[in-house]
Write an enzyme that holds these catalytic residues in place. Sequence first.
Site: not given
Length: 572
Positions: A133, A136, A139
Amino acid sequence: MDMKTRIAALAAECMKSLWPDAEGLPAAEELRGLLAVPPDPALGDYAFPCFRLARPLRTAPPKIAEALCAAWNHAEVASVRPVNGYMNFFLNRENFAAETMAVLLSQGERFGSSDLGKGKTVCLDYSSINIAKRFHIGHLSTTMIGHSLKRIFDFLGYTTVGINHLGDWGTQFGKMVCAYKKWGSREDVESRGIDAMTELYVRFHEEAEKDPTLEDEGRAWFKKIEDNDPEAMEIFSWFKEVTLRDAAKVYEKLGVTFDSYAGESFYNDKMEPVIQELRDKGLLVQSEGAWVVDLEEDNMPPCLILKSDGATIYATRDLAAAIYRQNTYHFDKCLYVVAYQQDLHFRQVFRVLEKMGYPWAKDCVHVAFGMVSFEGEALSTRKGNVVLLDDLLDQAVAKAREIIEEKSPNLENKDEVARQVGIGAVVYTDLSANRIKDIDFRWERALNFDGESAPYVQYTHARCCSVLRKAGDLVNAAPDWSALTDDEAQALLRLLSRFPDVIREAADKYEPSMITRAVTDIAQAFNKYYYEHRILDGEPAQAAARVALTEATRAVIKTGLYLIGIEAPERM
Ligand code: ARG
């Protein structure tokens, strides 16, 4: 000794001498906690609420306040006045300056550190990214709050363990490996990384719509991962490596590190004993084919432990992880810096641990935080609307570079400073409000050199450094502290002297934003001082005192920024 501790000690002594036989009077330590800072400075620097003594002395608070004030004989430290049942302290300005400066100068950048946490361990679970993942803006908070808390606890003398609890387990990885085997290429994944993995995953679902047998194949690959099949493991470990390589770039830019990357898959072989223990303790019950721990009496839905196909889930792994961490690190606190959406999950996990009879379950804390939106737009993983952290940081540095070019065309190391300022601007924004509040990230605010921002605080630090460079020999001259009795110096000193309390409170409440607030207030107070007073002019002994105050401010700002993960350039 800081001023508050000093006042508390003297006040405790004063009480003892007035009422030597009274029982239940507060000792210095408790008294320190009771000392309030009046909202209006005209009411003094500290106020002691005499209500606390009403019961032990069986006297009305105003009477007590009067008696205490009459008995007070430390005018050189503070004068006192009884006001409405309070004993109000007005610090002797010169003495306050001298005592505060002595501590500040002797401790320098370690001012506020302590051995409070000596022998105690804090585990911090933060960032905890998911494999395949993208990293972005969503986070950012877990990463920076966790990183900052780790520095804060370190500074207070705790042993800290930073854990990136990787999301590296789940059936989706079987599908991804399956898709890779069918349509993927090594070069593509190597060069495009997570984008290529995501595409494989999307393609898997598209093809599975047409050909449902694919789902079985995906499951079979996941089974292979579970069974440690060499081929499946080779591909999966490599996916992990590619993801972590990507994340490492961001971590490096942010200066974030971890002591452990033990993620979900690490607990594969550590869950069986936990499940057995749950069974032995009679906590595991069957529900619709699955095995759960019932939490009805706690008003929570059951905590799912084993799915009907026997598979473990997120919560099972967190139970095993908590037990492993306690056995391995013997933590006094285990903090989970995770979005508030997972509130129920953690309440369930902690409650199950409690039901298992682990007294340390109460030391597990979910440090929740709100959401981040970008320029008013909520984050969505739909294409086009994710702001990748790596891009955001690069953009921040580029924008900072432009501003610096304009403001300080002659600066030597513009690139380095732009890096510090750009990254700092992003981090500051993230840690500028109570963590539970949602944040809207805006360039204009983050990079406003005159507002409440990293560049503003960093600029103030650089300004201090510049004054100190010009001060030359004054740095070594004997200071006359009477030069620091004006309102602006006193306001600054007051903020500086409270810094150690701020750090402790930030640790108590798991709230780095309190430090962000404190360094911002200190920067503002210093700038006010700077505009009202000519630091280097006049009597050398007086100038030396102002230079010393500048040095103390520099050190505290640098430390404060460090504690929230921001660098402090010396020139800007
Ligand atoms: N990987 C999870 C997520 O992205 C966060 C993990 C948090 N830590 C934990 N021990 N559950 O949602």
